[in-house]
Design a protein around this motif. Structure first.
Motif, PDB file in Angstrom:
ATOM      1  N   ALA A  43      13.603   1.009  -9.270  1.00 32.63           N
ATOM      2  CA  ALA A  43      13.989   1.784  -8.087  1.00 32.63           C
ATOM      3  C   ALA A  43      13.146   1.273  -6.934  1.00 32.63           C
ATOM      4  CB  ALA A  43      13.748   3.272  -8.292  1.00 32.63           C
ATOM      5  N   GLY A  44      13.787   1.103  -5.790  1.00 34.20           N
ATOM      6  CA  GLY A  44      13.082   0.635  -4.604  1.00 34.20           C
ATOM      7  C   GLY A  44      13.256   1.609  -3.462  1.00 34.20           C
ATOM      8  N   ASN A  45      12.353   1.529  -2.508  1.00 34.00           N
ATOM      9  CA  ASN A  45      12.365   2.406  -1.341  1.00 34.00           C
ATOM     10  C   ASN A  45      13.401   1.918  -0.335  1.00 34.00           C
ATOM     11  OD1 ASN A  45      10.166   3.471  -2.649  1.00 34.00           O
ATOM     12  ND2 ASN A  45       8.650   2.706  -1.181  1.00 34.00           N
ATOM     13  N   HIS A  46      14.439   2.736  -0.093  1.00 32.82           N
ATOM     14  CA  HIS A  46      15.419   2.407   0.941  1.00 32.82           C
ATOM     15  C   HIS A  46      14.760   2.684   2.290  1.00 32.82           C
ATOM     16  CE1 HIS A  46      19.181   3.830   3.299  1.00 32.82           C
ATOM     17  NE2 HIS A  46      18.828   2.601   3.642  1.00 32.82           N
ATOM     18  N   PHE A  47      14.454   1.589   3.014  1.00 32.24           N
ATOM     19  CA  PHE A  47      13.701   1.744   4.262  1.00 32.24           C
ATOM     20  C   PHE A  47      14.351   1.081   5.456  1.00 32.24           C
ATOM     21  CE2 PHE A  47      12.376  -2.358   2.945  1.00 32.24           C
ATOM     22  CZ  PHE A  47      11.799  -3.020   4.016  1.00 32.24           C
TER      23      PHE A  47
ATOM     24  N   GLY B 159       0.792  -1.226   0.000  1.00 35.28           N
ATOM     25  CA  GLY B 159       0.000   0.000   0.000  1.00 35.28           C
ATOM     26  C   GLY B 159       0.824   1.276   0.000  1.00 35.28           C
ATOM     27  N   VAL B 160       2.044   1.214  -0.543  1.00 39.82           N
ATOM     28  CA  VAL B 160       2.908   2.397  -0.598  1.00 39.82           C
ATOM     29  C   VAL B 160       3.366   2.630  -2.034  1.00 39.82           C
ATOM     30  CG1 VAL B 160       3.726   2.109   1.774  1.00 39.82           C
ATOM     31  CG2 VAL B 160       5.040   1.107  -0.096  1.00 39.82           C
ATOM     32  N   GLY B 161       3.717   3.872  -2.303  1.00 35.88           N
ATOM     33  CA  GLY B 161       4.334   4.236  -3.574  1.00 35.88           C
ATOM     34  C   GLY B 161       5.821   4.450  -3.347  1.00 35.88           C
TER      35      GLY B 161
ATOM     36  N   GLN C 207      22.034  -1.731   2.673  1.00 34.88           N
ATOM     37  CA  GLN C 207      20.754  -1.047   2.497  1.00 34.88           C
ATOM     38  C   GLN C 207      19.716  -2.041   1.979  1.00 34.88           C
ATOM     39  OE1 GLN C 207      21.485   2.433   0.061  1.00 34.88           O
ATOM     40  NE2 GLN C 207      22.195   3.589   1.828  1.00 34.88           N
ATOM     41  N   VAL C 208      18.511  -1.938   2.527  1.00 37.67           N
ATOM     42  CA  VAL C 208      17.397  -2.810   2.160  1.00 37.67           C
ATOM     43  C   VAL C 208      16.341  -1.960   1.460  1.00 37.67           C
ATOM     44  CG1 VAL C 208      15.632  -4.408   3.013  1.00 37.67           C
ATOM     45  CG2 VAL C 208      17.870  -4.294   4.153  1.00 37.67           C
ATOM     46  N   LEU C 209      15.896  -2.427   0.287  1.00 36.28           N
ATOM     47  CA  LEU C 209      14.894  -1.727  -0.499  1.00 36.28           C
ATOM     48  C   LEU C 209      13.607  -2.536  -0.557  1.00 36.28           C
ATOM     49  CD1 LEU C 209      16.946  -0.751  -3.708  1.00 36.28           C
ATOM     50  CD2 LEU C 209      16.855   0.428  -1.507  1.00 36.28           C
ATOM     51  N   LEU C 210      12.495  -1.824  -0.616  1.00 40.80           N
ATOM     52  CA  LEU C 210      11.206  -2.431  -0.939  1.00 40.80           C
ATOM     53  C   LEU C 210      10.798  -1.905  -2.303  1.00 40.80           C
ATOM     54  CD1 LEU C 210       8.565  -4.029  -0.276  1.00 40.80           C
ATOM     55  CD2 LEU C 210       7.662  -1.852   0.550  1.00 40.80           C
ATOM     56  N   TYR C 211      10.659  -2.813  -3.259  1.00 42.94           N
ATOM     57  CA  TYR C 211      10.076  -2.439  -4.539  1.00 42.94           C
ATOM     58  C   TYR C 211       8.593  -2.723  -4.415  1.00 42.94           C
ATOM     59  CZ  TYR C 211       8.735  -2.273  -9.388  1.00 42.94           C
ATOM     60  OH  TYR C 211       8.086  -1.955 -10.554  1.00 42.94           O
ATOM     61  N   PRO C 212       7.733  -1.675  -4.482  1.00 41.10           N
ATOM     62  CA  PRO C 212       6.317  -1.867  -4.181  1.00 41.10           C
ATOM     63  C   PRO C 212       5.494  -2.498  -5.301  1.00 41.10           C
ATOM     64  CG  PRO C 212       6.767   0.447  -4.628  1.00 41.10           C
ATOM     65  CD  PRO C 212       8.084  -0.268  -4.656  1.00 41.10           C
ATOM     66  N   GLY C 213       6.144  -2.919  -6.366  1.00 42.51           N
ATOM     67  CA  GLY C 213       5.419  -3.535  -7.470  1.00 42.51           C
ATOM     68  C   GLY C 213       5.140  -2.519  -8.553  1.00 42.51           C
ATOM     69  N   GLY C 214       4.660  -3.026  -9.662  1.00 43.40           N
ATOM     70  CA  GLY C 214       4.381  -2.164 -10.807  1.00 43.40           C
ATOM     71  C   GLY C 214       4.761  -2.889 -12.077  1.00 43.40           C
ATOM     72  N   ILE C 215       5.935  -2.547 -12.625  1.00 49.61           N
ATOM     73  CA  ILE C 215       6.367  -3.220 -13.850  1.00 49.61           C
ATOM     74  C   ILE C 215       6.979  -4.586 -13.578  1.00 49.61           C
ATOM     75  CG2 ILE C 215       6.653  -1.076 -15.134  1.00 49.61           C
ATOM     76  CD1 ILE C 215       9.699  -1.422 -14.792  1.00 49.61           C
ATOM     77  N   SER C 216       7.287  -4.872 -12.340  1.00 48.69           N
ATOM     78  CA  SER C 216       7.825  -6.165 -11.920  1.00 48.69           C
ATOM     79  C   SER C 216       7.130  -6.522 -10.607  1.00 48.69           C
ATOM     80  CB  SER C 216       9.342  -6.055 -11.736  1.00 48.69           C
ATOM     81  OG  SER C 216       9.925  -7.318 -11.499  1.00 48.69           O
ATOM     82  N   GLU C 217       7.371  -7.720 -10.101  1.00 51.32           N
ATOM     83  CA  GLU C 217       6.705  -8.137  -8.869  1.00 51.32           C
ATOM     84  C   GLU C 217       7.248  -7.401  -7.656  1.00 51.32           C
ATOM     85  OE1 GLU C 217       7.797 -12.098  -7.061  1.00 51.32           O
ATOM     86  OE2 GLU C 217       8.901 -12.285  -8.933  1.00 51.32           O
ATOM     87  N   THR C 218       6.467  -7.372  -6.600  1.00 46.51           N
ATOM     88  CA  THR C 218       6.887  -6.799  -5.326  1.00 46.51           C
ATOM     89  C   THR C 218       8.069  -7.606  -4.806  1.00 46.51           C
ATOM     90  OG1 THR C 218       4.616  -6.138  -4.868  1.00 46.51           O
ATOM     91  CG2 THR C 218       6.113  -6.212  -2.994  1.00 46.51           C
ATOM     92  N   GLU C 219       9.049  -6.900  -4.233  1.00 46.61           N
ATOM     93  CA  GLU C 219      10.213  -7.602  -3.688  1.00 46.61           C
ATOM     94  C   GLU C 219      10.919  -6.751  -2.653  1.00 46.61           C
ATOM     95  OE1 GLU C 219      14.013  -7.389  -6.296  1.00 46.61           O
ATOM     96  OE2 GLU C 219      12.353  -7.454  -7.715  1.00 46.61           O
TER      97      GLU C 219
END
Length: 136
Positions: A102-106, A58-60, A72-84
């Motif tokens: 691009a993924g969210n560095h969280f 539920g994030v962009g 660093q750990v990233l969350l790719y929230p999905g879109g053109i590829s699967e969530t990871e």
């Protein structure tokens, strides 16, 4: 917020990047403890990832990058590829078969960075390894 990340029997201290990625951190923290399996990346370089399919956090995009530093750990929230979720252990140019991502560095690991290449070696040569994120 302090976290503990256990990968293949190795424990790392970590922190949630709540100021830079508040929505991603909140969505992830609500799912703690978070268990999964890491596998070695195919296109991105020196990293491991947790494939999450259609999981929706539920994030962009926020605090997003294609070039995470080791630890660093990233969350790719999905879109053109699967969530990871991706964890860099060396040089990374985050991508999929669809191209650059691009993924969210969280999350940032704050201890044991010298052991990260061993995580990569284990995932590459011995297959999927267990990972658990929990409150520290």
């Amino acid at each position: 917020m302090p976290l503990t990340v256990e990968i293949a029997g190795m424990t790392f201290d970590a922190r949630l990047e709540t100021e830079k990625a508040p929505k991603t951190c909140s969505a992830f923290a609500s799912r703690l403890p978070f268990d999964g399996k890491i596998v070695h990346v195919r296109w991105s370089g020196e990293a491991v990832w947790i494939p999450l399919g259609d999981t929706n956090f539920g994030v962009g995009y926020e605090n997003h990058t294609s070039y995470p530093a080791p630890g660093q750990v990233l969350l790719y929230p999905g879109g053109i590829s699967e969530t990871e979720i991706l964890l860099a252990y060396g040089g990374v140019h985050f991508a999929s078969k669809m191209g650059q991502l691009a993924g969210n560095h969280f999350i940032t690991l704050t201890s044991g960075l010298d052991r990260l290449p061993e995580i990569g070696r284990l995932a590459l040569w011995e297959g999927a390894q267990p990972i658990c994120f929990r409150n520290g």
